[in-house]
Design an enzyme around this catalytic site. Sequence first.
Site, PDB file in Angstrom:
ATOM      1  N   LYS A 150       0.913  -1.161   0.203  1.00 38.94           N
ATOM      2  CA  LYS A 150      -0.181  -0.019   0.049  1.00 38.94           C
ATOM      3  C   LYS A 150       1.051   1.196   0.008  1.00 38.94           C
ATOM      4  CE  LYS A 150       0.985   1.513   4.127  1.00 38.94           C
ATOM      5  NZ  LYS A 150       1.286   2.628   4.568  1.00 38.94           N
ATOM      6  N   ASP A 208      -0.693  -5.859   2.707  1.00 39.94           N
ATOM      7  CA  ASP A 208      -0.730  -4.992   3.717  1.00 39.94           C
ATOM      8  C   ASP A 208      -0.231  -5.855   4.783  1.00 39.94           C
ATOM      9  OD1 ASP A 208      -1.431  -3.648   6.283  1.00 39.94           O
ATOM     10  OD2 ASP A 208      -3.093  -2.657   5.373  1.00 39.94           O
ATOM     11  N   HIS A 209       1.111  -5.249   5.395  1.00 34.46           N
ATOM     12  CA  HIS A 209       1.831  -5.847   6.243  1.00 34.46           C
ATOM     13  C   HIS A 209       1.218  -6.035   7.563  1.00 34.46           C
ATOM     14  CE1 HIS A 209       3.476  -1.516   6.677  1.00 34.46           C
ATOM     15  NE2 HIS A 209       3.417  -1.988   7.940  1.00 34.46           N
ATOM     16  N   HIS A 247      -4.091  -0.137   6.912  1.00 33.99           N
ATOM     17  CA  HIS A 247      -3.982  -0.606   8.155  1.00 33.99           C
ATOM     18  C   HIS A 247      -5.139  -0.773   9.089  1.00 33.99           C
ATOM     19  CE1 HIS A 247       0.000  -1.001   6.839  1.00 33.99           C
ATOM     20  NE2 HIS A 247       0.712   0.277   7.442  1.00 33.99           N
ATOM     21  N   LYS A 288       0.809  11.366  13.685  1.00 35.93           N
ATOM     22  CA  LYS A 288       2.332  11.508  13.783  1.00 35.93           C
ATOM     23  C   LYS A 288       2.694  12.513  14.611  1.00 35.93           C
ATOM     24  CE  LYS A 288       4.899  10.829   9.960  1.00 35.93           C
ATOM     25  NZ  LYS A 288       5.099   9.153  10.072  1.00 35.93           N
ATOM     26  N   ARG A 305       4.511   5.873  20.670  1.00 35.11           N
ATOM     27  CA  ARG A 305       4.354   4.819  19.370  1.00 35.11           C
ATOM     28  C   ARG A 305       3.705   3.685  20.147  1.00 35.11           C
ATOM     29  NH1 ARG A 305       7.322   0.375  17.894  1.00 35.11           N
ATOM     30  NH2 ARG A 305       7.303  -0.093  15.816  1.00 35.11           N
ATOM     31  N   GLN A 345       1.517  -3.167  18.981  1.00 37.11           N
ATOM     32  CA  GLN A 345       2.911  -2.524  19.223  1.00 37.11           C
ATOM     33  C   GLN A 345       3.001  -1.773  20.013  1.00 37.11           C
ATOM     34  OE1 GLN A 345       3.969  -1.479  14.978  1.00 37.11           O
ATOM     35  NE2 GLN A 345       3.619   0.664  15.654  1.00 37.11           N
TER      36      GLN A 345
END
Length: 332
Positions: free
Chosen positions: A71, A100-101, A163, A255, A260, A294
């Site tokens: 993507k 899409d990873h 995502h 962002k 994160r 994550q």
Amino acid sequence: MQYDPDSPGYAKIAKAVQEWEQQPRCPAGRLFYLALPPYVYPQVCKGLAKHCRDFGPDKHPNSWVRVIVEKPFGQDLETSEELANQLGALFPEDKLYRIDHYLGKELSQNLLVMRWANPIFGAWWNRHYINNVQISFKEDFGTQGRGGYFDSYGIIRDVIQNHLTQLLALIAMECPSSSHPDDIRDEKCKVLRCIPPVGIKDCVLGQYTAGNGQPGYLEDPTVPEGSKAPTYAACRLHICNDRWAGVPFVLRAGKALNERSVVVRIQLNAPPVPLFGPRSMHNNMRDEFVLRLQPGEFTLVCLLLLWRTSRLFLLGVLLSKRYRKAGGSEYM
């Protein structure tokens, strides 16, 4: 290597691959992963088709060629279809993979297992028990010199429409007829077709400014002057079907935020009778099912309990420590 299809770099790749394949006759697989800007996909695929697709007369019958593209796949429906036609003219559909990873993350894959291998989830995974679903993506850094690429897409195309929408589909889809990828895809598509277009009243857009010693978005020299590209977006979606009618799905990404993380929070309804305190307290302290993708994957269940017979509190039960320790084999 230049992207032009006639660049000598493609011939060099073909030569290197052919030399490596000069071993005892066996199947050979050529997998080309294009970690490149989408606008060069047609040029690169044309070069690969011209120089690197042919195995020659000694090809083993089980040898294969695949091309993987990531993507974002175009900027809108028109450009996506145009890109699909261009690549489809060079490689047949069964040789071309759009990925899409985020679907490769362990908790993403475990969403289907948790839902459909554990009947306990099926009992409450619907509008009768779930109040809202929040899917949040945070990065604690800005564009860092990649503003030119980011500005052409923005946070919605870069993160939300791929995502986070993939995660939404895994959470909201119905049980597929099998675990075959086509059946899973079909159920995900059914969910997406039930989502009405998102209006401006259901969105919040923003752009980060300078702070904590870091430059603002517009101060990045690679960002066009006066850019209006959003670096933060929050969207409220509704799924108009029997399972999810009335349950808001909030997708947000940004962002240069405070941390994160990628977190899914599934909040349940407050009890119908506020037996242990005022209604406002129950509304603010909901049972939750939390998935963090994550950093450091974990699954968390939050329940409202009594503390020393005096006050209610939310207890978080972490399910992932024993899972990681036992490699998934330990009974929990």
